[in-house]
Enzyme design. Structure first.
Site, short mmCIF file in Angstrom:
data_model
loop_
_atom_site.label_atom_id
_atom_site.label_comp_id
_atom_site.label_asym_id
_atom_site.label_seq_id
_atom_site.Cartn_x
_atom_site.Cartn_y
_atom_site.Cartn_z
N ARG A 147 -13.42 -10.30 -11.08
CA ARG A 147 -12.14 -10.01 -10.46
C ARG A 147 -11.69 -11.11 -9.51
O ARG A 147 -10.51 -11.51 -9.50
CB ARG A 147 -12.23 -8.68 -9.70
N ASP A 189 21.40 -26.34 5.14
CA ASP A 189 21.03 -24.93 4.97
C ASP A 189 22.20 -24.09 4.48
O ASP A 189 23.27 -24.08 5.10
CB ASP A 189 20.50 -24.38 6.30
N LYS A 222 6.40 -20.68 3.52
CA LYS A 222 6.33 -19.26 3.16
C LYS A 222 5.29 -19.10 2.05
O LYS A 222 5.59 -19.17 0.86
CB LYS A 222 7.70 -18.75 2.73
#
Length: 301
Positions: free
Chosen positions: A106, A224, A141
């Protein structure tokens, strides 16, 4: 991507990340399901198979997961990080004690599926702007603890890396500007503070702020949430500020670099790239990337 340009991962960092993940998964008593059902004499061979098309990333972490559980496990890479794979293609073969293979499965798959997903999603963004001079780049992020390996996966997918943290470059954002008293004041203060090897970028939300920034010349200006029309105007302003012709603009290293951010999606990135900006930053390639479907198919003998 040629072998010499492939990004590299520190083996020490890989081991630390994988050891932490294994410790979390094994808990206080280990893999009680495997201990209860599989005898220690059992051996296994398993293939890590991709169930969809994508870009491979994370094989060193998958290998470390098996090796740290039991050094007797043999991990054979059938692909290399950065390879494009097809549905049904085997990425690696694992052989050794069945208990170890099952206990590490896993964690190995979690790293491999997630990072291959980041690389594959980045590749889709990079392909969407092929033929332009722009590059897609990641942001800060990222999932806590996984920034370095996620940024590694971004590069494997054809993207570029933004700063890795708060300490390796200066990025003056809107709140810094508000507290500092203005764009020029913030840039000048940062210049006085930073060492000569530290890059300085400033975020602006309009063309007036951009002109103010150009007057004190940061290394990079982040535009931006500007639409394509404003971005084209910003590129023209930058070109004229440096006295460059249209044919010289893209290849002049001494000018201010322009980065666009905001509303960057697969259906918008092409229009952004065609404005002439140098970089397009988006958190989607790390925070919104779906995992690549990879399975471990095992045979016990």
């Amino acid at each position: 991507m040629t072998t010499s340009l492939l990004p590299q991962l520190s083996p020490l960092m890989v081991e630390d990340l994988v050891r932490m993940a294994l410790t979390e998964d094994l808990g206080r008593a280990g893999d009680i399901t495997t201990y209860a059902t599989i005898g220690p004499e059992k051996q296994a061979t398993a293939a890590m198979n991709s169930r969809e098309s994508g870009v491979v990333a994370g094989l060193p972490l998958a290998e470390a997961a098996f090796r740290l559980i039991d050094p007797a496990v043999r991990f054979e890479r059938l692909t290399t990080d950065g390879d494009r794979v097809s549905p049904g293609q085997a990425l690696a073969r694992v052989t050794g004690p069945a208990r170890a293979v099952l206990s590490a499965e896993r964690v190995a798959l979690n790293f491999l599926m997630h990072l291959s997903g980041v690389a594959s999603y980045t590749a889709r963004f990079a392909e969407a702007i092929a033929g332009t001079s722009a590059k897609v780049t990641c942001t800060r992020k990222t999932l806590p603890g996984l920034r370095a390996v996620e940024k590694y996966a971004v590069r494997l997918g054809g993207g570029s890396n933004h700063r890795f943290g708060l300490d390796d470059a200066i990025l003056i954002k809107d709140n810094h500007i508000a507290v500092a008293g203005g764009v020029a004041q913030a840039i000048q203060a940062a210049r006085a503070y930073a060492g000569h090897l530290v890059k300085l970028e400033v975020e602006v939300d309009g063309l007036d702020q951009m002109r103010e920034a150009l007057s004190v010349r940061p290394d990079v200006i982040l535009l931006d949430n500007m639409g394509p029309d404003l971005l084209r105007e910003a590129v023209a302003i930058n070109r004229l500020h440096h006295g460059l012709g249209a044919e010289d603009y893209a290849t002049t290293p001494s000018r201010v670099v322009l980065e666009a951010s905001g509303n960057v999606r697969l259906d918008t990135i092409r229009a952004i790239a065609e404005t002439g900006v140098d970089y397009i930053s988006t958190s989607k390639i790390t925070m919104a990337a779906p995992t690549l479907d990879i399975g471990l198919d095992i045979a016990v003998h």
